[in-house]
Motif scaffolding. Structure first.
Motif, PDB file in Angstrom:
ATOM      1  N   ARG A  24     -52.306 -18.173 -47.119  1.00  0.00           N
ATOM      2  CA  ARG A  24     -51.636 -16.902 -47.408  1.00  0.00           C
ATOM      3  C   ARG A  24     -50.135 -17.061 -47.229  1.00  0.00           C
ATOM      4  O   ARG A  24     -49.670 -17.763 -46.339  1.00  0.00           O
ATOM      5  CB  ARG A  24     -52.144 -15.809 -46.473  1.00  0.00           C
ATOM      6  N   ARG A  25     -49.405 -16.414 -48.116  1.00  0.00           N
ATOM      7  CA  ARG A  25     -47.948 -16.488 -48.099  1.00  0.00           C
ATOM      8  C   ARG A  25     -47.398 -15.080 -48.348  1.00  0.00           C
ATOM      9  O   ARG A  25     -47.902 -14.367 -49.210  1.00  0.00           O
ATOM     10  CB  ARG A  25     -47.494 -17.435 -49.204  1.00  0.00           C
ATOM     11  N   CYS A  76     -37.110  -6.693 -42.674  1.00  0.00           N
ATOM     12  CA  CYS A  76     -37.995  -7.854 -42.566  1.00  0.00           C
ATOM     13  C   CYS A  76     -37.289  -9.025 -41.881  1.00  0.00           C
ATOM     14  O   CYS A  76     -37.901  -9.751 -41.095  1.00  0.00           O
ATOM     15  CB  CYS A  76     -38.525  -8.262 -43.937  1.00  0.00           C
ATOM     16  N   ILE A  77     -36.010  -9.175 -42.137  1.00  0.00           N
ATOM     17  CA  ILE A  77     -35.231 -10.244 -41.500  1.00  0.00           C
ATOM     18  C   ILE A  77     -35.093  -9.974 -40.006  1.00  0.00           C
ATOM     19  O   ILE A  77     -35.202 -10.895 -39.188  1.00  0.00           O
ATOM     20  CB  ILE A  77     -33.845 -10.382 -42.158  1.00  0.00           C
ATOM     21  N   ALA A  78     -34.892  -8.723 -39.633  1.00  0.00           N
ATOM     22  CA  ALA A  78     -34.775  -8.364 -38.225  1.00  0.00           C
ATOM     23  C   ALA A  78     -36.059  -8.675 -37.461  1.00  0.00           C
ATOM     24  O   ALA A  78     -36.017  -9.110 -36.319  1.00  0.00           O
ATOM     25  CB  ALA A  78     -34.415  -6.889 -38.080  1.00  0.00           C
ATOM     26  N   VAL A  79     -37.200  -8.474 -38.119  1.00  0.00           N
ATOM     27  CA  VAL A  79     -38.499  -8.708 -37.484  1.00  0.00           C
ATOM     28  C   VAL A  79     -38.876 -10.184 -37.495  1.00  0.00           C
ATOM     29  O   VAL A  79     -39.422 -10.697 -36.526  1.00  0.00           O
ATOM     30  CB  VAL A  79     -39.587  -7.878 -38.210  1.00  0.00           C
ATOM     31  N   SER A  80     -38.594 -10.860 -38.594  1.00  0.00           N
ATOM     32  CA  SER A  80     -39.039 -12.249 -38.748  1.00  0.00           C
ATOM     33  C   SER A  80     -37.988 -13.099 -39.468  1.00  0.00           C
ATOM     34  O   SER A  80     -38.141 -13.449 -40.642  1.00  0.00           O
ATOM     35  CB  SER A  80     -40.359 -12.278 -39.523  1.00  0.00           C
ATOM     36  N   PRO A  81     -36.913 -13.451 -38.766  1.00  0.00           N
ATOM     37  CA  PRO A  81     -35.841 -14.230 -39.406  1.00  0.00           C
ATOM     38  C   PRO A  81     -36.231 -15.655 -39.789  1.00  0.00           C
ATOM     39  O   PRO A  81     -35.533 -16.280 -40.586  1.00  0.00           O
ATOM     40  CB  PRO A  81     -34.726 -14.219 -38.354  1.00  0.00           C
ATOM     41  N   VAL A 115     -38.970 -16.292 -41.391  1.00  0.00           N
ATOM     42  CA  VAL A 115     -39.700 -16.153 -42.654  1.00  0.00           C
ATOM     43  C   VAL A 115     -38.810 -15.572 -43.749  1.00  0.00           C
ATOM     44  O   VAL A 115     -38.815 -16.046 -44.882  1.00  0.00           O
ATOM     45  CB  VAL A 115     -40.953 -15.268 -42.475  1.00  0.00           C
ATOM     46  N   PHE A 116     -38.033 -14.552 -43.411  1.00  0.00           N
ATOM     47  CA  PHE A 116     -37.231 -13.829 -44.402  1.00  0.00           C
ATOM     48  C   PHE A 116     -35.742 -14.068 -44.169  1.00  0.00           C
ATOM     49  O   PHE A 116     -35.286 -14.161 -43.034  1.00  0.00           O
ATOM     50  CB  PHE A 116     -37.521 -12.324 -44.318  1.00  0.00           C
ATOM     51  N   GLY A 135     -27.763 -12.491 -52.432  1.00  0.00           N
ATOM     52  CA  GLY A 135     -27.925 -11.270 -51.669  1.00  0.00           C
ATOM     53  C   GLY A 135     -29.310 -10.650 -51.730  1.00  0.00           C
ATOM     54  O   GLY A 135     -29.501  -9.522 -51.296  1.00  0.00           O
ATOM     55  N   PHE A 136     -30.273 -11.381 -52.269  1.00  0.00           N
ATOM     56  CA  PHE A 136     -31.647 -10.902 -52.327  1.00  0.00           C
ATOM     57  C   PHE A 136     -32.441 -11.490 -51.164  1.00  0.00           C
ATOM     58  O   PHE A 136     -32.149 -12.581 -50.687  1.00  0.00           O
ATOM     59  CB  PHE A 136     -32.325 -11.311 -53.642  1.00  0.00           C
ATOM     60  N   ILE A 137     -33.474 -10.761 -50.741  1.00  0.00           N
ATOM     61  CA  ILE A 137     -34.359 -11.265 -49.698  1.00  0.00           C
ATOM     62  C   ILE A 137     -35.205 -12.392 -50.282  1.00  0.00           C
ATOM     63  O   ILE A 137     -35.684 -12.302 -51.412  1.00  0.00           O
ATOM     64  CB  ILE A 137     -35.287 -10.151 -49.176  1.00  0.00           C
ATOM     65  N   GLN A 138     -35.378 -13.455 -49.506  1.00  0.00           N
ATOM     66  CA  GLN A 138     -36.237 -14.558 -49.936  1.00  0.00           C
ATOM     67  C   GLN A 138     -37.195 -14.930 -48.817  1.00  0.00           C
ATOM     68  O   GLN A 138     -36.943 -14.625 -47.651  1.00  0.00           O
ATOM     69  CB  GLN A 138     -35.415 -15.773 -50.343  1.00  0.00           C
ATOM     70  N   VAL A 139     -38.281 -15.580 -49.193  1.00  0.00           N
ATOM     71  CA  VAL A 139     -39.287 -16.046 -48.241  1.00  0.00           C
ATOM     72  C   VAL A 139     -39.103 -17.543 -48.062  1.00  0.00           C
ATOM     73  O   VAL A 139     -39.012 -18.290 -49.040  1.00  0.00           O
ATOM     74  CB  VAL A 139     -40.713 -15.746 -48.756  1.00  0.00           C
ATOM     75  N   ALA A 140     -39.025 -17.992 -46.820  1.00  0.00           N
ATOM     76  CA  ALA A 140     -38.864 -19.417 -46.515  1.00  0.00           C
ATOM     77  C   ALA A 140     -40.131 -20.180 -46.893  1.00  0.00           C
ATOM     78  O   ALA A 140     -41.232 -19.631 -46.858  1.00  0.00           O
ATOM     79  CB  ALA A 140     -38.574 -19.605 -45.029  1.00  0.00           C
ATOM     80  N   ASP A 141     -39.973 -21.428 -47.267  1.00  0.00           N
ATOM     81  CA  ASP A 141     -41.114 -22.310 -47.526  1.00  0.00           C
ATOM     82  C   ASP A 141     -41.557 -22.915 -46.204  1.00  0.00           C
ATOM     83  O   ASP A 141     -40.918 -23.831 -45.688  1.00  0.00           O
ATOM     84  CB  ASP A 141     -40.731 -23.422 -48.515  1.00  0.00           C
TER      85      ASP A 141
END
Length: 62
Positions: A2-3, A17-22, A24-25, A31-37
């Motif tokens: 799952r991703r 999302c960045i504040a909760v899980s930097p 991952v996000f 300037g867009f939110i991205q998901v780390a690999d």
């Protein structure tokens, strides 16, 4: 595996999302939110980011 996935057309870029899980996000260069690999995504952190997202644009994908 799952991703987390972000619907960028709905995302307002608030950064909750960045504040909760930097790990991952993050913001990309445009300037867009991205998901780390990552090999593993911390489920509790991502679930909290999903719950806190004001636009409901984060979800899990297989």
């Amino acid at each position: 595996m799952r991703r987390p996935e972000i619907d960028l057309s709905a995302c307002n870029g608030c950064g909750a999302c960045i504040a909760v899980s930097p790990t991952v996000f993050s913001f990309n260069d445009l300037g867009f939110i991205q998901v780390a690999d990552l090999e593993f995504y911390p489920e509790a952190e991502v679930d909290e980011a999903i719950a806190l997202c004001p636009e409901d644009c984060i979800s899990w994908t297989e």
